[in-house]
Design a protein around this motif. Structure first.
Motif, PDB file in Angstrom:
ATOM      1  N   ILE A 208      61.908  21.699  50.603  1.00  0.00           N
ATOM      2  CA  ILE A 208      61.394  23.072  50.533  1.00  0.00           C
ATOM      3  C   ILE A 208      61.692  23.796  51.846  1.00  0.00           C
ATOM      4  O   ILE A 208      62.105  24.963  51.853  1.00  0.00           O
ATOM      5  CB  ILE A 208      59.877  23.075  50.255  1.00  0.00           C
ATOM      6  CG1 ILE A 208      59.565  22.323  48.954  1.00  0.00           C
ATOM      7  CG2 ILE A 208      59.346  24.491  50.195  1.00  0.00           C
ATOM      8  CD1 ILE A 208      60.205  22.922  47.727  1.00  0.00           C
ATOM      9  N   VAL A 209      61.507  23.100  52.956  1.00  0.00           N
ATOM     10  CA  VAL A 209      61.783  23.683  54.272  1.00  0.00           C
ATOM     11  C   VAL A 209      63.269  23.981  54.418  1.00  0.00           C
ATOM     12  O   VAL A 209      63.661  25.064  54.880  1.00  0.00           O
ATOM     13  CB  VAL A 209      61.311  22.719  55.387  1.00  0.00           C
ATOM     14  CG1 VAL A 209      61.759  23.225  56.760  1.00  0.00           C
ATOM     15  CG2 VAL A 209      59.801  22.566  55.347  1.00  0.00           C
ATOM     16  N   HIS A 220      64.847  36.657  55.682  1.00  0.00           N
ATOM     17  CA  HIS A 220      64.265  36.765  57.034  1.00  0.00           C
ATOM     18  C   HIS A 220      62.763  36.463  57.013  1.00  0.00           C
ATOM     19  O   HIS A 220      61.994  37.021  57.805  1.00  0.00           O
ATOM     20  CB  HIS A 220      64.510  38.157  57.632  1.00  0.00           C
ATOM     21  CG  HIS A 220      65.963  38.488  57.774  1.00  0.00           C
ATOM     22  ND1 HIS A 220      66.783  37.880  58.698  1.00  0.00           N
ATOM     23  CD2 HIS A 220      66.761  39.344  57.064  1.00  0.00           C
ATOM     24  CE1 HIS A 220      68.012  38.356  58.587  1.00  0.00           C
ATOM     25  NE2 HIS A 220      68.033  39.247  57.603  1.00  0.00           N
ATOM     26  N   ILE A 221      62.376  35.588  56.095  1.00  0.00           N
ATOM     27  CA  ILE A 221      60.965  35.220  55.951  1.00  0.00           C
ATOM     28  C   ILE A 221      60.845  33.700  55.897  1.00  0.00           C
ATOM     29  O   ILE A 221      61.607  33.033  55.185  1.00  0.00           O
ATOM     30  CB  ILE A 221      60.354  35.819  54.665  1.00  0.00           C
ATOM     31  CG1 ILE A 221      60.356  37.343  54.723  1.00  0.00           C
ATOM     32  CG2 ILE A 221      58.931  35.297  54.450  1.00  0.00           C
ATOM     33  CD1 ILE A 221      59.910  37.999  53.429  1.00  0.00           C
ATOM     34  N   LEU A 222      59.904  33.156  56.644  1.00  0.00           N
ATOM     35  CA  LEU A 222      59.575  31.735  56.586  1.00  0.00           C
ATOM     36  C   LEU A 222      58.096  31.602  56.240  1.00  0.00           C
ATOM     37  O   LEU A 222      57.255  32.309  56.796  1.00  0.00           O
ATOM     38  CB  LEU A 222      59.857  31.040  57.918  1.00  0.00           C
ATOM     39  CG  LEU A 222      61.319  30.917  58.349  1.00  0.00           C
ATOM     40  CD1 LEU A 222      61.405  30.239  59.715  1.00  0.00           C
ATOM     41  CD2 LEU A 222      62.131  30.134  57.330  1.00  0.00           C
ATOM     42  N   SER A 223      57.794  30.703  55.330  1.00  0.00           N
ATOM     43  CA  SER A 223      56.406  30.495  54.926  1.00  0.00           C
ATOM     44  C   SER A 223      55.619  29.809  56.040  1.00  0.00           C
ATOM     45  O   SER A 223      56.206  29.258  56.985  1.00  0.00           O
ATOM     46  CB  SER A 223      56.334  29.644  53.658  1.00  0.00           C
ATOM     47  OG  SER A 223      56.805  28.327  53.927  1.00  0.00           O
ATOM     48  N   VAL A 228      54.887  25.537  60.167  1.00  0.00           N
ATOM     49  CA  VAL A 228      54.057  24.415  60.616  1.00  0.00           C
ATOM     50  C   VAL A 228      54.887  23.140  60.736  1.00  0.00           C
ATOM     51  O   VAL A 228      54.800  22.411  61.729  1.00  0.00           O
ATOM     52  CB  VAL A 228      52.871  24.190  59.651  1.00  0.00           C
ATOM     53  CG1 VAL A 228      52.174  22.865  59.945  1.00  0.00           C
ATOM     54  CG2 VAL A 228      51.875  25.332  59.757  1.00  0.00           C
ATOM     55  N   VAL A 229      55.714  22.871  59.717  1.00  0.00           N
ATOM     56  CA  VAL A 229      56.534  21.654  59.731  1.00  0.00           C
ATOM     57  C   VAL A 229      57.516  21.676  60.895  1.00  0.00           C
ATOM     58  O   VAL A 229      57.643  20.684  61.632  1.00  0.00           O
ATOM     59  CB  VAL A 229      57.297  21.498  58.396  1.00  0.00           C
ATOM     60  CG1 VAL A 229      58.332  20.376  58.492  1.00  0.00           C
ATOM     61  CG2 VAL A 229      56.336  21.204  57.267  1.00  0.00           C
ATOM     62  N   LEU A 230      58.203  22.796  61.098  1.00  0.00           N
ATOM     63  CA  LEU A 230      59.196  22.885  62.163  1.00  0.00           C
ATOM     64  C   LEU A 230      58.558  22.777  63.542  1.00  0.00           C
ATOM     65  O   LEU A 230      59.032  22.015  64.398  1.00  0.00           O
ATOM     66  CB  LEU A 230      59.969  24.196  62.044  1.00  0.00           C
ATOM     67  CG  LEU A 230      60.898  24.343  60.833  1.00  0.00           C
ATOM     68  CD1 LEU A 230      61.517  25.726  60.794  1.00  0.00           C
ATOM     69  CD2 LEU A 230      61.986  23.284  60.849  1.00  0.00           C
ATOM     70  N   LYS A 338      48.809  33.447  61.881  1.00  0.00           N
ATOM     71  CA  LYS A 338      48.167  34.680  61.410  1.00  0.00           C
ATOM     72  C   LYS A 338      47.898  34.668  59.903  1.00  0.00           C
ATOM     73  O   LYS A 338      47.872  35.714  59.254  1.00  0.00           O
ATOM     74  CB  LYS A 338      49.021  35.901  61.789  1.00  0.00           C
ATOM     75  CG  LYS A 338      49.193  36.083  63.290  1.00  0.00           C
ATOM     76  CD  LYS A 338      50.007  37.319  63.603  1.00  0.00           C
ATOM     77  CE  LYS A 338      50.154  37.498  65.112  1.00  0.00           C
ATOM     78  NZ  LYS A 338      50.947  38.708  65.457  1.00  0.00           N
ATOM     79  N   ARG A 339      47.695  33.467  59.366  1.00  0.00           N
ATOM     80  CA  ARG A 339      47.342  33.334  57.960  1.00  0.00           C
ATOM     81  C   ARG A 339      46.109  32.432  57.842  1.00  0.00           C
ATOM     82  O   ARG A 339      46.065  31.363  58.448  1.00  0.00           O
ATOM     83  CB  ARG A 339      48.494  32.731  57.148  1.00  0.00           C
ATOM     84  CG  ARG A 339      49.703  33.631  57.005  1.00  0.00           C
ATOM     85  CD  ARG A 339      49.409  34.839  56.138  1.00  0.00           C
ATOM     86  NE  ARG A 339      50.615  35.637  55.880  1.00  0.00           N
ATOM     87  CZ  ARG A 339      51.065  36.584  56.665  1.00  0.00           C
ATOM     88  NH1 ARG A 339      50.413  36.871  57.808  1.00  0.00           N
ATOM     89  NH2 ARG A 339      52.159  37.268  56.351  1.00  0.00           N
TER      90      ARG A 339
END
Length: 445
Positions: A208-209, A220-223, A228-230, A338-339
């Motif tokens: 998924i990553v 230009h969007i990363l969840s 968190v994983v990176l 920020k989530r």
């Protein structure tokens, strides 16, 4: 018949599928053609090897190169590839090639296998996973083949290069170096260390990553999950590399005799490998206790969700750490990038971590009973390695008793599928409660 079909929920089908794949692999490995000497391999040893390969662990009770023939090694390699990517990925890709429509039930199976919140875009994801895997393993195989060609005939170098590329991309850790030596002969070789290390890291990030990183050029969007994983992966690798460098710097049996660059390469690889890969360039039995304890910690965490890696996963670890920090600061919400993280995610992370701790504790306790004459840390190391599907060992695996081998087989199986998947497969379908009890409070801390 209808009731039987209803009972086969996605979790149960995944568990059953992996079990069948392991059993078929074990039967193939017991054939005389699968061994070097042409003699039948004991079924339990074949079952252990098949489980380790399918669960992409790497723990072995017999040396792969010295025991198995080319046929046996190919069987192991196929089990690694299918087990790493998941049999549902292969089945779906085959159906796509044949032009077969992917049903809703098959999409639900993929959703369970990849641990995604939705079935949207899963078929497209499967195609990308297979293509990305082939490209990555080919690049790794070519680089390793070129390096190995300086040490062995070109034909053998190509075979060794692609075997180790596939094994390490899938975080399996099986090797063909012989005598349980793994990659210790290449501890300060930048071509081998950096190539294999990159394969392990990429394979352990999670598909998924990887897919989000591919889409980033458009969106230009990363969840939050990908961020968190990176970030957690970078922190763990950098932090562990520095600590191992310090812990082993003067150890004459590990990093001591190496140059500064060699020490850096050795430290880097050992910070990456415990993230469920299993290959090693340093002798496990000669590491300091500080490094061994750090290795156990890294093995328990593992890699990313939906990857070839095991463990409780880096996202679980990160979420628990941030939750604890938020509580200590007196904050009401847990916030990452920020989530605000929903309470369901926190409870699931806590369940996974506690289940993992319980499994490791129970298996370690049982090993202290069934296996005699070893230090306690060897039992804890073996249990954590099996649960995290890592494959690193301090030398206990080949000496395991009959009962010990069965326990490690079951632990690898649980570790690959995950405690939650097995739990959902065993328990009945969860139902929403029709009522709620009044709140109660207990004293904590």
């Amino acid at each position: 018949m209808k009731n039987v079909k209803e009972n086969l929920n996605p979790a149960k089908i995944l568990v059953l599928g992996f079990a069948i794949l392991i059993f078929i692999g074990a039967l193939l490995l017991t054939l005389p053609i699968a061994t070097e000497d042409g003699h039948d391999l004991r079924f339990l040893d074949a079952l252990f090897t098949a489980t380790s390969a399918t669960c992409v662990t790497g723990l072995v009770v017999v040396d792969t190169r010295d025991t198995f023939s080319l046929f046996g090694e190919i069987v192991i390699l196929v089990l690694i590839q299918i087990g790493g990517l998941g049999f549902m990925t292969f089945a779906t890709f085959l159906f796509v090639l044949l032009g077969k429509r992917i049903s809703l039930k098959e999409r639900l199976l993929l959703k369970e296998a990849f641990n995604t919140p939705s079935t949207a875009g899963l078929v497209k994801l499967v195609k990308r996973i297979v293509i990305f895997t082939v490209i990555t393993e080919s690049i790794g195989g070519i680089v390793l083949a070129i390096r190995f060609s300086f040490d062995m005939p070109i034909g053998q170098a190509i075979y060794f290069g692609f075997f180790h590329s596939i094994s390490n991309f899938n975080n399996a850790g099986f090797d063909l170096m012989g005598q349980f030596n793994s990659l210790t002969g290449y501890v300060d070789d930048p071509f081998v260390v950096l190539t294999v290390g990159a394969l392990i890291i990429v394979g352990g990030l999670g598909f998924i990553v990887i897919n989000e990183l591919y889409e980033y050029r458009k969106t230009h969007i990363l969840s939050v999950h990908t961020k968190v994983v990176l970030s957690t992966t970078v922190v763990l690798i950098v932090g562990a590399t520095i600590l191992i460098f310090l812990f082993e710097y003067g150890n004459p049996k590990t990093l001591g005799p190496l140059s500064t660059a060699g020490k850096g390469l050795g430290s880097f690889f050992h910070s990456v490998s415990p993230r469920t890969a299993g290959a090693n360039t340093l002798s496990m039995a000669d590491l300091t206790h500080a490094t061994l304890f750090l290795t156990i910690f890294l093995m328990f965490i593992g890699g990313g969700s939906g990857s070839t890696a095991g463990g409780i996963k880096v996202s679980t670890f990160a979420l628990l750490m941030i939750t604890a920090l938020s509580q200590l600061k007196g904050k009401e919400d847990v916030v990452l990038f920020k989530r605000r993280i929903v309470i369901e995610n926190i409870l699931k992370a806590l369940t996974v971590a506690m289940s993992g701790i319980m499994i490791v504790v129970i298996v370690t306790f049982l090993l202290t009973i069934t296996e005699k004459g070893h230090d306690f840390i060897m039992y804890l190391f073996e249990a954590t390695s099996a649960f995290g599907t890592v494959g690193l060992s301090m030398g206990l695996t080949p000496e395991l008793s009959l009962v010990g081998r069965i326990m490690i087989i079951l632990t690898m199986f649980v570790g690959r599928l995950g405690p939650l998947t097995l739990g959902f497969a065993i328990t009945k379908r969860r139902k929403k409660e029709a009522y709620r009890y009044t709140k109660g409070k207990i004293m904590i801390g």
